[in-house]
Write a protein that holds these residues in place. Structure first.
Motif, short mmCIF file in Angstrom:
data_model
loop_
_atom_site.label_atom_id
_atom_site.label_comp_id
_atom_site.label_asym_id
_atom_site.label_seq_id
_atom_site.Cartn_x
_atom_site.Cartn_y
_atom_site.Cartn_z
N ASN A 1 0.83 -1.21 0.00
CA ASN A 1 0.00 0.00 0.00
C ASN A 1 0.86 1.26 0.00
OD1 ASN A 1 -2.35 -1.49 0.04
ND2 ASN A 1 -2.68 -1.29 2.24
N GLU A 2 1.90 1.25 0.84
CA GLU A 2 2.78 2.41 0.91
C GLU A 2 3.50 2.63 -0.42
OE1 GLU A 2 2.50 0.00 3.07
OE2 GLU A 2 2.81 0.65 5.16
N ALA A 3 3.96 1.54 -1.02
CA ALA A 3 4.66 1.65 -2.32
C ALA A 3 3.72 2.17 -3.39
CB ALA A 3 5.22 0.29 -2.72
N HIS A 4 2.48 1.71 -3.37
CA HIS A 4 1.48 2.15 -4.34
C HIS A 4 1.24 3.65 -4.23
CE1 HIS A 4 -2.36 2.14 -6.56
NE2 HIS A 4 -2.86 2.83 -5.54
N HIS A 5 1.04 4.14 -3.03
CA HIS A 5 0.76 5.56 -2.84
C HIS A 5 1.97 6.42 -3.18
CE1 HIS A 5 -3.23 4.91 -1.30
NE2 HIS A 5 -2.78 4.12 -0.33
N HIS B 1 -3.59 -6.00 -13.10
CA HIS B 1 -4.06 -7.10 -12.26
C HIS B 1 -3.22 -7.14 -11.00
CE1 HIS B 1 -5.14 -11.64 -11.89
NE2 HIS B 1 -6.06 -10.87 -11.32
N GLY B 2 -3.84 -7.57 -9.91
CA GLY B 2 -3.12 -7.70 -8.65
C GLY B 2 -3.32 -9.05 -8.01
N PRO B 3 -2.44 -9.42 -7.08
CA PRO B 3 -2.52 -10.73 -6.43
C PRO B 3 -3.73 -10.85 -5.51
CG PRO B 3 -0.34 -9.74 -6.17
CD PRO B 3 -1.25 -8.67 -6.66
N LYS B 4 -4.07 -12.06 -5.21
CA LYS B 4 -5.15 -12.36 -4.28
C LYS B 4 -4.83 -11.77 -2.90
CE LYS B 4 -7.64 -16.35 -2.33
NZ LYS B 4 -7.70 -17.84 -2.31
N GLY B 5 -5.86 -11.15 -2.29
CA GLY B 5 -5.70 -10.66 -0.93
C GLY B 5 -5.28 -9.21 -0.82
N ARG B 6 -4.97 -8.57 -1.96
CA ARG B 6 -4.58 -7.16 -1.93
C ARG B 6 -5.80 -6.28 -2.21
NH1 ARG B 6 0.77 -7.18 -4.24
NH2 ARG B 6 1.93 -8.73 -3.03
N PRO B 7 -5.76 -5.00 -1.78
CA PRO B 7 -6.80 -4.06 -2.22
C PRO B 7 -6.85 -4.04 -3.75
CG PRO B 7 -5.48 -3.09 -0.48
CD PRO B 7 -4.80 -4.39 -0.84
N LYS B 8 -8.04 -3.86 -4.28
CA LYS B 8 -8.26 -4.02 -5.72
C LYS B 8 -7.34 -3.17 -6.57
CE LYS B 8 -11.96 -4.15 -9.17
NZ LYS B 8 -13.41 -3.93 -9.41
N SER B 9 -7.04 -1.96 -6.15
CA SER B 9 -6.25 -1.06 -6.99
C SER B 9 -4.75 -1.19 -6.78
CB SER B 9 -6.67 0.39 -6.72
OG SER B 9 -6.39 0.74 -5.37
N VAL B 10 -4.32 -1.99 -5.80
CA VAL B 10 -2.90 -2.08 -5.47
C VAL B 10 -2.29 -3.27 -6.22
CG1 VAL B 10 -1.20 -2.34 -3.63
CG2 VAL B 10 -3.28 -1.00 -3.24
N LEU C 1 0.52 -16.57 -5.46
CA LEU C 1 -0.61 -15.77 -5.00
C LEU C 1 -1.81 -15.82 -5.94
CD1 LEU C 1 1.47 -12.64 -3.91
CD2 LEU C 1 0.56 -14.44 -2.42
N ASP C 2 -1.81 -16.72 -6.90
CA ASP C 2 -2.92 -16.79 -7.85
C ASP C 2 -4.18 -17.32 -7.19
OD1 ASP C 2 -1.62 -16.43 -10.78
OD2 ASP C 2 -0.22 -17.51 -9.49
N ASP C 3 -5.31 -16.87 -7.71
CA ASP C 3 -6.62 -17.33 -7.25
C ASP C 3 -7.24 -18.15 -8.37
OD1 ASP C 3 -9.21 -17.72 -6.44
OD2 ASP C 3 -9.67 -15.60 -6.11
N PRO C 4 -7.48 -19.45 -8.17
CA PRO C 4 -8.03 -20.28 -9.25
C PRO C 4 -9.44 -19.89 -9.66
CG PRO C 4 -8.00 -21.50 -7.18
CD PRO C 4 -7.25 -20.23 -6.94
N GLU C 5 -10.12 -19.04 -8.86
CA GLU C 5 -11.46 -18.57 -9.21
C GLU C 5 -11.42 -17.21 -9.92
OE1 GLU C 5 -14.06 -20.54 -8.85
OE2 GLU C 5 -12.62 -22.01 -8.05
N ASP C 6 -10.25 -16.66 -10.09
CA ASP C 6 -10.08 -15.35 -10.70
C ASP C 6 -10.33 -15.44 -12.21
OD1 ASP C 6 -9.29 -12.85 -11.52
OD2 ASP C 6 -7.26 -12.97 -10.71
N LYS C 7 -11.21 -14.60 -12.74
CA LYS C 7 -11.55 -14.61 -14.17
C LYS C 7 -11.05 -13.35 -14.88
CE LYS C 7 -13.74 -18.39 -13.23
NZ LYS C 7 -13.08 -19.68 -13.49
N HIS C 8 -9.99 -12.75 -14.38
CA HIS C 8 -9.50 -11.49 -14.93
C HIS C 8 -9.19 -11.61 -16.42
CE1 HIS C 8 -7.03 -7.82 -15.33
NE2 HIS C 8 -7.72 -7.40 -14.28
N ARG C 9 -9.46 -10.51 -17.14
CA ARG C 9 -9.31 -10.50 -18.60
C ARG C 9 -7.85 -10.63 -19.06
NH1 ARG C 9 -10.16 -5.83 -16.27
NH2 ARG C 9 -8.75 -4.07 -16.69
#
Length: 839
Positions: free
Chosen positions: A105-109, A527-536, A598-606
């Motif tokens: 989060n800190e790195a993102h900001h 795209h971001g890893p599972k468990g992170r805030p959506k925009s990070v 950190l992949d999510d097998p239910e993730d359907k990202h484009r």
């Protein structure tokens, strides 16, 4: 073998060839190269596109109120400028340290505050405006028909009012660089209309007439300031001046001007010459005279008769288009309008619609990307807005590259040139960005650029904190060489390749936790890893970056060896390659997208960026690294099929590389579904005019479909020319001509019956060993034909030497099953044509 068996064998071959010949003859007589409709366009997504690389038109075909929406590919907002953020340089080490400490989060900001541009987030591509023709026929229209003939690149509209039949023909001339329109009727004095021009608000334009027969609209591209920029940041002033003019020449009747419109009364026929000029010279220079350019184009064109203009236009266009023909079968459905066929495609077998979709992609590439012009943008050439979605700019984290996937393999290499020039330009502008922002060597581009060749990060760290856009773009420089083998060309692009590699070499840093050299800060696109805030999304050492860096370093090294230059650079590349991370297979048997599992097998990202190594690269192969091949397949299954339009078309290519033609075809069925109407399904698909729907319209999906279908028929990335590697069951019989393969080979003719190759003719333009992989047993009378049993020495068919992948302790791979195949070699000479037949 006894005589009866010999006779039966050759009878099968003879009957197969007769079947293919009959099939090709039947298909060539059909309407399979026309989009046609029995009603006018109700909105822009039903209008039909015309283009000559510079000029674009969307034709609605309305009998009473025709609208021709216009584009010119250098009309963008803003003007020459840079958008670097020098604050990044002193913050780089801090952001890296935060990432290595997993303080995302800190790195993102901090990246948003110090890395993202405070000057410009890129300029939008803009419409010129509309030419509106208002006809006086107020009675009921009958016998309506409109078509886009992609074999001749011309749009025709026909209809009747009372007892008069009207016809409109329009094309964007490749030879004379104007849009030419002819209005005719089967009775004299029947054509009456008024013409005016406009541009969407808040644009300010001047519309006036000249000489009682010329309608003119002049103006500038817009000032632009992105809403994400600080309040005190000034807008980038619109510096592109344009002149759009229409000269109307009636035969019979009369024409009068009235302020800002022209009126034609009781003409027998009418010619319209539509011309657009801008002051754009290049990304640094806007000093041209748009009025002189627009006027001169018309002056030169009007010296010729309509038939001559059309003939010259068609000759140039067909020189490109007719190189490749494709026949997958005929269907009674060809008798139905194109929008109906699109709507029903998933429910029926309509092979010629798939072939039309393939050829439509080639038509669009020819029409939107010509040598000497601008590269095709997110909407190719066609845009009806001043602030289009995603600026209709160059999104270089997949979309721009995808536009050019069909260029080499479908024999449109000349269309690749504008992208090559774009990369050369960015290698100049991006050098300053690399130095100012990162203190790095070479050049950098982030995830987006525009006609002004900006190279700083834009839109937010969620999307823009990705410094390997130039790394991916540079792969195209080498890819073109892989098909043409031209050392002079390679020498011309080598400086840009070298600069891309120099940036990677100086920007890579050691991950203190893993010990590998990684790109950081970065993202896996959008795209971001599972468990992170959506925009990070900010990360270190993402799989796609690792693949891209490996590729550009390896290709630059190979280029340097061929050109006999930069021995020290070669040594540095070799040293660095040994320190890059390997690909990894995670706990769900998937290719890991990130350094950690950190992949999510239910993730359907484009985005499936970590499968770059499968396509368009060749790092993942069933014949050379089966574990990665299985991991890639598992990843695609987990991501699912339905998605945005461009994503589904990327997946067509990926499933073709996975040698699964039936699954690739399933995605074609997902793509060719009618969207954009009130009763249509939501999501990605195809508009009535056969343009790809993200939604909204993005042209990359059309190009991805075309490259995907080509990959189903011929592949040449994996050590051999593979014939019919992913043929779906529904295309049992077919024929394709003049697809290209790496190493200067051209598949002049490939015929198949019942899913098996019966004949292939290959021309060798460079010479060298031609290795052929086929599921069918083949034979040849050509000298030197043999079963391959040794390493392929052809330098264009060497496989990358990647590290062995790391497997999670939780992974449980099952192994892969691939079809039995045959491999043959013929050592060819330059100019030689070889023929192989079913054995």
């Amino acid at each position: 073998m006894n005589c009866k068996k010999i006779f039966n064998k050759y009878l099968v071959i003879f009957l197969s060839l007769i079947t293919v010949s009959f099939f090709v003859s039947c298909s060539s007589d059909s309407k399979d190269l026309k989009l046609w409709y029995d009603a006018p366009a109700t909105d822009w997504n039903e209008a039909l596109p015309l283009g000559n690389g510079r000029l674009g038109a969307m034709v609605f075909g309305n009998p009473l109120q025709e609208n021709i929406q216009l584009n010119e590919n250098t009309l963008w907002a803003g003007g020459p400028h840079r958008n670097d953020n020098p604050n990044a340089k002193n913050t780089l080490s801090e952001v890296r340290e935060l990432l290595f400490q997993e303080k995302y989060n800190e790195a993102h900001h901090l990246a948003n505050e110090k890395f993202l541009s405070k000057i410009s987030h890129g300029m939008p591509y803009e419409t010129v405006g509309n030419l509106r023709l208002n006809f006086l026929n107020e009675n009921k229209v009958t016998n309506y028909y409109r078509e886009l003939d992609i074999e001749n690149a011309i749009n025709t509209t026909k209809y009747s009012v009372d007892d008069v039949t009207y016809k409109r023909e329009i094309f964007t001339s490749f030879s004379d660089d104007v849009i030419v329109m002819k209005l005719s009727a089967d009775k004299k004095g029947a054509i009456s209309f008024s013409a005016n021009m406009d541009r969407p608000k808040p644009a300010k334009v001047s519309v006036f007439t000249e000489n009682n027969n010329v309608l003119v609209m002049t103006g500038f591209g817009s000032d632009n300031k992105n809403k994400r920029l600080p309040k005190e940041t000034p807008a980038i002033e619109g510096k592109v001046e344009f002149d759009a003019r229409v000269k109307i020449v009636p035969e019979g009747g009369k024409i009068i001007s009235s302020g800002n419109s022209l009126t034609v009364s009781k003409a027998n026929s009418v010619l319209l010459y539509i011309s657009i000029g801008t002051n754009f010279v290049n990304y640094k220079d806007v000093s041209a005279d748009p009025h002189k350019k627009a006027t001169d184009f018309i002056a030169n064109a009007e010296k010729k008769e309509f038939d001559e203009l059309l003939k010259n236009h068609t000759t140039i266009y067909q020189n490109y288009f007719k190189r490749v023909s494709l026949n997958l079968g005929v269907s009674e459905l060809e008798k139905r309008p194109t929008d109906v066929r699109i709507k029903e495609f998933s429910k029926v077998n309509d092979p010629s619609l798939a072939a039309l979709y393939f050829q439509y992609g080639r038509y669009l590439l020819i029409s939107s990307s010509q040598p000497g012009g601008q590269a095709a943008n997110l909407q190719g050439l066609w845009c009806n807005d001043l602030t289009p979605p995603w600026k209709s700019a160059y999104t270089v984290n997949i979309n721009t590259q995808m536009n050019y996937w069909p260029a080499e393999v479908t024999n449109l290499s000349e269309m690749h040139e504008p992208l090559i020039q774009l990369v050369k330009d960015l290698s100049v502008t991006g050098k300053e960005t690399a130095k100012v922002m990162y203190g790095a060597d070479g050049w950098v581009t982030h995830h987006n650029t525009d006609i002004w060749r900006i190279t700083g990060p834009v839109d937010g760290a969620t999307w823009g904190m990705w410094p390997t856009g130039g790394t991916w773009l540079s792969q195209h420089l080498w890819e073109k060489f892989m098909f043409n083998g031209d050392l002079d060309y390679l020498k011309s692009v080598y400086p840009a390749m070298k600069g891309a590699s120099e940036f990677c070499l100086s920007f890579l840093t050691k991950d203190p936790n893993k010990g590998w050299l990684v790109i950081t800060p970065t993202i896996s696109p959008e795209h971001g890893p599972k468990g992170r805030p959506k925009s990070v999304n900010i990360e270190s050492g993402t799989t796609m970056d690792n693949q891209l860096v490996f590729d550009i370093l390896t290709k630059t090294k190979n280029a340097a060896k061929l050109l006999n230059v930069d021995s020290e650079l070669i040594n540095k590349i070799d040293e660095t390659l040994s320190k890059l991370p390997p690909m990894q297979i995670g706990q769900y048997n998937q290719i890991q997208e990130w350094m950690d599992d950190l992949d999510d097998p239910e993730d359907k990202h484009r985005h499936v960026s970590h499968l770059y190594g499968l396509y368009p690269s060749n790092l993942i192969s069933p014949y050379h690294n089966s574990e990665l091949f299985e991991g890639a397949k598992n990843t695609l299954i987990q991501r699912g099929d339905p998605s945005t339009g461009w994503s589904m078309n990327w997946k067509i290519n990926l499933w073709a590389r996975l040698l699964d033609g039936n699954h690739a075809y399933k995605l074609m069925q997902e793509q060719i579904k009618l969207v954009g109407r009130p009763d249509s399904p939501k999501g990605g698909g195809t508009y009535a005019n056969m343009l790809d729907a993200h939604p909204p319209f993005q042209i990359d999906g059309n190009f991805g479909f075309t490259s995907g279908l080509a990959e189903m028929l011929v592949q040449s990335h994996d050590g051999a020319i593979h014939l019919l590697p992913a043929l779906p069951d529904v295309w049992k019989d077919g024929n394709v001509t003049r697809l290209r393969a790496r190493g200067g080979f051209e598949i002049e003719n490939l015929e198949w019956v019942d899913g098996k190759v019966v004949k292939v003719v290959i021309k060798s333009k460079l010479g060298g060993n031609c290795r052929i992989r086929s599921y069918s047993e083949l034979t040849s009378k050509d000298k030197g034909f043999k079963v391959a049993n040794e390493t392929n020495e052809n330098p264009f068919y060497q496989m990358p030497n990647i590290k062995k992948p790391l497997l999670s302790k939780k992974a449980a791979l099952n192994g892969i099953n691939i079809k039995d195949f045959y491999v043959y070699d013929i050592n060819t000479k330059s100019g030689q044509t070889i023929v192989l037949m079913m054995k």
